[in-house]
Structure formats: structure tokens, C-alpha cells
Scaffold this motif. Structure first.
Motif, PDB file in Angstrom:
ATOM      1  N   GLY A 145       0.810  -1.163  -0.002  1.00 57.40           N
ATOM      2  CA  GLY A 145       0.038  -0.174  -0.025  1.00 57.40           C
ATOM      3  C   GLY A 145       0.825   1.111   0.059  1.00 57.40           C
ATOM      4  N   LEU A 146       1.689   1.304   0.778  1.00 53.23           N
ATOM      5  CA  LEU A 146       2.970   2.223   0.559  1.00 53.23           C
ATOM      6  C   LEU A 146       3.429   2.549  -0.639  1.00 53.23           C
ATOM      7  CD1 LEU A 146       4.539   1.829   4.324  1.00 53.23           C
ATOM      8  CD2 LEU A 146       2.930   3.841   3.669  1.00 53.23           C
ATOM      9  N   ARG A 147       3.811   1.472  -1.098  1.00 49.46           N
ATOM     10  CA  ARG A 147       4.526   1.867  -2.567  1.00 49.46           C
ATOM     11  C   ARG A 147       3.407   2.443  -3.474  1.00 49.46           C
ATOM     12  NH1 ARG A 147       6.521  -3.810  -1.434  1.00 49.46           N
ATOM     13  NH2 ARG A 147       8.616  -3.555  -0.757  1.00 49.46           N
ATOM     14  N   ALA A 148       2.167   1.718  -3.468  1.00 43.98           N
ATOM     15  CA  ALA A 148       1.126   2.390  -4.280  1.00 43.98           C
ATOM     16  C   ALA A 148       0.899   3.897  -3.966  1.00 43.98           C
ATOM     17  CB  ALA A 148      -0.298   1.629  -4.068  1.00 43.98           C
ATOM     18  N   ARG A 149       1.141   4.323  -2.672  1.00 42.80           N
ATOM     19  CA  ARG A 149       0.770   5.719  -2.500  1.00 42.80           C
ATOM     20  C   ARG A 149       2.012   6.338  -2.872  1.00 42.80           C
ATOM     21  NH1 ARG A 149      -2.185   9.782  -2.190  1.00 42.80           N
ATOM     22  NH2 ARG A 149      -1.749  11.303  -0.438  1.00 42.80           N
ATOM     23  N   VAL A 150       3.179   5.722  -2.913  1.00 37.60           N
ATOM     24  CA  VAL A 150       4.364   6.605  -3.244  1.00 37.60           C
ATOM     25  C   VAL A 150       4.126   6.605  -4.872  1.00 37.60           C
ATOM     26  CG1 VAL A 150       6.771   6.323  -3.830  1.00 37.60           C
ATOM     27  CG2 VAL A 150       5.910   5.991  -1.600  1.00 37.60           C
ATOM     28  N   ASP A 151       3.898   5.817  -5.500  1.00 33.52           N
ATOM     29  CA  ASP A 151       3.603   5.618  -6.901  1.00 33.52           C
ATOM     30  C   ASP A 151       2.838   7.024  -7.348  1.00 33.52           C
ATOM     31  OD1 ASP A 151       5.449   3.576  -7.263  1.00 33.52           O
ATOM     32  OD2 ASP A 151       3.918   2.121  -7.462  1.00 33.52           O
ATOM     33  N   GLU A 152       1.581   6.988  -6.599  1.00 31.92           N
ATOM     34  CA  GLU A 152       0.520   8.080  -6.851  1.00 31.92           C
ATOM     35  C   GLU A 152       1.095   9.383  -6.733  1.00 31.92           C
ATOM     36  OE1 GLU A 152      -3.766   9.161  -4.977  1.00 31.92           O
ATOM     37  OE2 GLU A 152      -2.810   7.480  -4.473  1.00 31.92           O
ATOM     38  N   LEU A 153       1.878   9.471  -5.534  1.00 33.74           N
ATOM     39  CA  LEU A 153       2.256  10.925  -5.225  1.00 33.74           C
ATOM     40  C   LEU A 153       3.374  11.213  -6.489  1.00 33.74           C
ATOM     41  CD1 LEU A 153       2.927  10.658  -1.558  1.00 33.74           C
ATOM     42  CD2 LEU A 153       1.189  11.814  -2.758  1.00 33.74           C
ATOM     43  N   GLU A 154       4.240  10.250  -6.828  1.00 30.29           N
ATOM     44  CA  GLU A 154       5.132  10.665  -7.968  1.00 30.29           C
ATOM     45  C   GLU A 154       4.441  11.186  -9.266  1.00 30.29           C
ATOM     46  OE1 GLU A 154       7.439   7.100  -8.247  1.00 30.29           O
ATOM     47  OE2 GLU A 154       8.951   7.662  -6.446  1.00 30.29           O
ATOM     48  N   ALA A 155       3.487  10.286  -9.592  1.00 27.63           N
ATOM     49  CA  ALA A 155       2.687  10.505 -10.464  1.00 27.63           C
ATOM     50  C   ALA A 155       2.045  12.138 -10.564  1.00 27.63           C
ATOM     51  CB  ALA A 155       1.316   9.542 -10.929  1.00 27.63           C
ATOM     52  N   THR A 156       1.608  12.286  -9.332  1.00 27.67           N
ATOM     53  CA  THR A 156       0.951  13.782  -8.945  1.00 27.67           C
ATOM     54  C   THR A 156       1.892  14.860  -9.195  1.00 27.67           C
ATOM     55  OG1 THR A 156      -0.765  12.986  -7.418  1.00 27.67           O
ATOM     56  CG2 THR A 156      -0.197  15.145  -7.650  1.00 27.67           C
ATOM     57  N   VAL A 157       3.077  14.609  -8.904  1.00 30.98           N
ATOM     58  CA  VAL A 157       4.196  15.729  -8.918  1.00 30.98           C
ATOM     59  C   VAL A 157       4.733  15.800 -10.506  1.00 30.98           C
ATOM     60  CG1 VAL A 157       6.844  15.739  -8.670  1.00 30.98           C
ATOM     61  CG2 VAL A 157       5.239  14.993  -6.815  1.00 30.98           C
ATOM     62  N   GLU A 158       4.552  14.507 -11.091  1.00 34.59           N
ATOM     63  CA  GLU A 158       4.910  14.547 -12.608  1.00 34.59           C
ATOM     64  C   GLU A 158       3.825  15.302 -13.298  1.00 34.59           C
ATOM     65  OE1 GLU A 158       5.985  11.299 -16.333  1.00 34.59           O
ATOM     66  OE2 GLU A 158       5.775  10.635 -14.243  1.00 34.59           O
ATOM     67  N   GLU A 159       2.633  14.993 -13.033  1.00 36.73           N
ATOM     68  CA  GLU A 159       1.478  15.813 -13.552  1.00 36.73           C
ATOM     69  C   GLU A 159       1.578  17.434 -13.241  1.00 36.73           C
ATOM     70  OE1 GLU A 159      -3.401  16.069 -13.404  1.00 36.73           O
ATOM     71  OE2 GLU A 159      -2.119  14.649 -12.398  1.00 36.73           O
ATOM     72  N   ARG A 160       2.092  17.835 -11.896  1.00 42.83           N
ATOM     73  CA  ARG A 160       2.286  18.972 -11.941  1.00 42.83           C
ATOM     74  C   ARG A 160       3.253  19.612 -12.510  1.00 42.83           C
ATOM     75  NH1 ARG A 160      -2.179  18.327 -10.167  1.00 42.83           N
ATOM     76  NH2 ARG A 160      -2.844  18.656  -7.991  1.00 42.83           N
ATOM     77  N   ASP A 161       4.434  19.016 -12.704  1.00 39.73           N
ATOM     78  CA  ASP A 161       5.505  19.393 -13.453  1.00 39.73           C
ATOM     79  C   ASP A 161       5.107  19.871 -14.929  1.00 39.73           C
ATOM     80  OD1 ASP A 161       7.137  19.126 -11.410  1.00 39.73           O
ATOM     81  OD2 ASP A 161       8.168  17.390 -11.775  1.00 39.73           O
ATOM     82  N   ASP A 162       4.346  18.946 -15.563  1.00 35.77           N
ATOM     83  CA  ASP A 162       3.669  19.125 -16.784  1.00 35.77           C
ATOM     84  C   ASP A 162       2.758  20.139 -16.964  1.00 35.77           C
ATOM     85  OD1 ASP A 162       5.136  16.513 -17.711  1.00 35.77           O
ATOM     86  OD2 ASP A 162       3.267  15.406 -17.373  1.00 35.77           O
ATOM     87  N   GLU A 163       2.041  20.492 -15.977  1.00 40.56           N
ATOM     88  CA  GLU A 163       1.274  21.862 -16.128  1.00 40.56           C
ATOM     89  C   GLU A 163       2.215  23.014 -15.921  1.00 40.56           C
ATOM     90  OE1 GLU A 163      -1.622  21.297 -12.703  1.00 40.56           O
ATOM     91  OE2 GLU A 163      -2.657  19.806 -13.545  1.00 40.56           O
ATOM     92  N   VAL A 164       3.080  23.081 -15.059  1.00 37.48           N
ATOM     93  CA  VAL A 164       4.114  24.147 -14.956  1.00 37.48           C
ATOM     94  C   VAL A 164       4.820  24.437 -16.336  1.00 37.48           C
ATOM     95  CG1 VAL A 164       6.274  24.828 -13.962  1.00 37.48           C
ATOM     96  CG2 VAL A 164       4.364  23.748 -12.464  1.00 37.48           C
ATOM     97  N   GLU A 165       5.009  23.059 -16.874  1.00 36.90           N
ATOM     98  CA  GLU A 165       5.764  23.467 -18.177  1.00 36.90           C
ATOM     99  C   GLU A 165       5.023  24.110 -19.167  1.00 36.90           C
ATOM    100  OE1 GLU A 165       8.093  20.601 -21.367  1.00 36.90           O
ATOM    101  OE2 GLU A 165       7.741  19.792 -19.570  1.00 36.90           O
ATOM    102  N   GLU A 166       3.669  23.499 -19.042  1.00 34.11           N
ATOM    103  CA  GLU A 166       2.778  23.920 -20.221  1.00 34.11           C
ATOM    104  C   GLU A 166       2.455  25.502 -19.856  1.00 34.11           C
ATOM    105  OE1 GLU A 166      -1.922  23.042 -21.540  1.00 34.11           O
ATOM    106  OE2 GLU A 166      -1.117  21.833 -19.997  1.00 34.11           O
ATOM    107  N   LEU A 167       2.319  25.851 -18.696  1.00 35.80           N
ATOM    108  CA  LEU A 167       2.078  27.278 -18.225  1.00 35.80           C
ATOM    109  C   LEU A 167       3.118  28.265 -18.684  1.00 35.80           C
ATOM    110  CD1 LEU A 167       0.283  27.006 -14.763  1.00 35.80           C
ATOM    111  CD2 LEU A 167      -0.743  27.551 -16.926  1.00 35.80           C
ATOM    112  N   GLU A 168       4.155  27.711 -18.442  1.00 30.81           N
ATOM    113  CA  GLU A 168       5.650  28.374 -18.873  1.00 30.81           C
ATOM    114  C   GLU A 168       5.639  28.380 -20.354  1.00 30.81           C
ATOM    115  OE1 GLU A 168       8.711  26.422 -17.516  1.00 30.81           O
ATOM    116  OE2 GLU A 168       8.797  27.365 -15.336  1.00 30.81           O
ATOM    117  N   SER A 169       5.420  27.513 -20.968  1.00 25.52           N
ATOM    118  CA  SER A 169       5.152  27.614 -22.686  1.00 25.52           C
ATOM    119  C   SER A 169       4.105  28.696 -22.937  1.00 25.52           C
ATOM    120  CB  SER A 169       4.722  26.253 -23.117  1.00 25.52           C
ATOM    121  OG  SER A 169       4.811  26.442 -24.676  1.00 25.52           O
TER     122      SER A 169
END
Length: 216
Positions: free
Chosen positions: A61-85
Motif C-alpha cells: 500500500g505504501l508503494r502504491a501511495r508513493v507511486d501515486e504521489l510521484e505521478a501527481t508530482v509529474e503531472e504538476r511538472d507537466d502543468e508548470v511546463e505548459e503554463l511556462e510555454s
């Protein structure tokens, strides 16, 4: 003692050594964690009381939570990159818009100047026609007509002639005093206009040059 008994004794001694070593490592880890202030007694007890399957499920369960948080961070990074563009595109669009507006203003200014010059050319043509008349022909009427035409051009450009009457008060913003002269006008008032001035949209283009009365 038989050979089998000797072998069993050796095995028991080895297990005791391994167990002692494990306990020593656990004690060392616990002591180190206590030193760092990171030991959670409740967590230690819960792990001690849990079976391997429960611990495995919790870790999963902890690994799944970590994967979820990493996916969220990656999604936020994509949003930031899109906004900067988008920001960069907007900045580029604004710069292009600014350049277009500057170019348009320059073109409008040029067209306004061309229009004024075109109307002044008609005035010049009329003056040339007056000069082309025979020497014995009175050209006063033609000159007066051309002057009216020129004044119409100035009116269209919101230009006002500054030509005060004798006896008027001096306006320092619109009048340039050339000299004080003897005059029958009240002292300190305008005696005569040497050269008219001009205003455009209430801004002084040229001051009127005047003389001022020195008294009767």
C-alpha cells in the motif's frame, strides 16, 4: 559422545551465534534510531505483533501511495511546463502586437503629414498663379483668396492665430515682448504685434512677438 551428537552440538552452537548476532544488530539499530530520535514505539510494537503477510500488504500500500504521489508530482511538472510555454507565447504575441501598433502609429502620422502637405500644395499653387499674372494686374484679390484658403487649412488642423489687439494684457505664455515703446495705449499693455503667434490644440506652437506700451 557419538559423531551425531557432536554434529548436533555444533549446529546448536552455530544457531546460537547467529541469533546472538541478529539480536546484536537489532540492538545496534534500535540504539542508533533512539539516538536520532526516530524510533516510534507504537510502530515497533505493531510490526512485532504483525505477521509477514500483513506487513507485506502495508508495504504494498505504501508503494502504491508513493507511486501515486510521484505521478501527481509529474503531472504538476507537466502543468508548470505548459503554463511556462503559454506565458512565453503570450509574451511573444504582446511584443508582436506592440510592434504592429508602433508601425501603425508611424503610418498614421505619416499619412497625416502627407494630407497636410497635400493641402498646402494647393495654397502654393495659387500663390504661384498670382505671381504669374501680368505686372500691371492687381493680384491683391488673389492673394487674399489664397490667404483665406491657407487659414482654412490651419483651422482644419485646429491651429489658432495669436494676434492680440493693441491695449490687450500681456500673456507671458503666448506673447514674447520685444521692447517697450512710447504708445497711447495704457502702460504695460500691448502696443503693437510684430509677428503673430500660433496655437495648436491649445498648445503654443509659436509665441506672438509684441511691443509693450511704456505709457502715454
Amino acid at each position: 559422545m557419538t559423531e551425531q551428537d557432536a554434529a548436533d552440538a555444533e549446529t546448536d552452537a552455530g544457531e546460537d551465534e547467529v541469533g546472538a548476532a541478529d539480536e546484536e544488530r537489532v540492538d545496534e539499530s534500535t540504539a542508533e534510531a533512539e539516538t536520532d530520535g526516530e524510533v516510534d514505539d507504537e510502530l515497533v510494537e505493531r510490526i512485532a505483533d504483525s505477521d509477514a503477510e500483513s506487513i507485506a500488504r502495508e508495504l504494498s500500500g505504501l508503494r502504491a501511495r508513493v507511486d501515486e504521489l510521484e505521478a501527481t508530482v509529474e503531472e504538476r511538472d507537466d502543468e508548470v511546463e505548459e503554463l511556462e510555454s503559454k506565458l512565453k507565447r503570450k509574451q511573444a504575441d504582446f511584443q508582436n502586437f506592440k510592434k504592429r501598433m508602433e508601425k501603425r502609429q508611424e503610418q498614421q502620422k505619416k499619412r497625416a503629414t502627407e494630407d497636410l502637405v497635400s493641402r498646402l500644395l494647393d495654397v502654393r499653387d495659387n500663390l504661384r498663379r498670382a505671381l504669374d499674372q501680368d505686372e500691371d494686374v492687381d493680384i491683391r484679390d488673389g492673394v487674399e483668396s489664397t490667404l483665406r484658403q491657407f487659414d482654412d487649412v490651419l483651422d482644419a488642423e485646429d491651429v489658432e492665430v495669436v494676434e492680440p489687439e493693441p491695449g490687450a494684457e500681456v500673456d507671458p505664455e503666448r506673447h514674447q515682448v520685444l521692447a517697450r515703446v512710447d504708445s497711447d495705449q495704457p502702460e504695460g499693455t500691448i502696443a503693437d504685434v510684430h509677428r503673430p503667434g500660433y496655437l495648436m490644440a491649445d498648445a503654443v506652437l509659436r509665441e506672438a512677438q509684441v511691443t509693450v506700451s511704456d505709457g502715454e
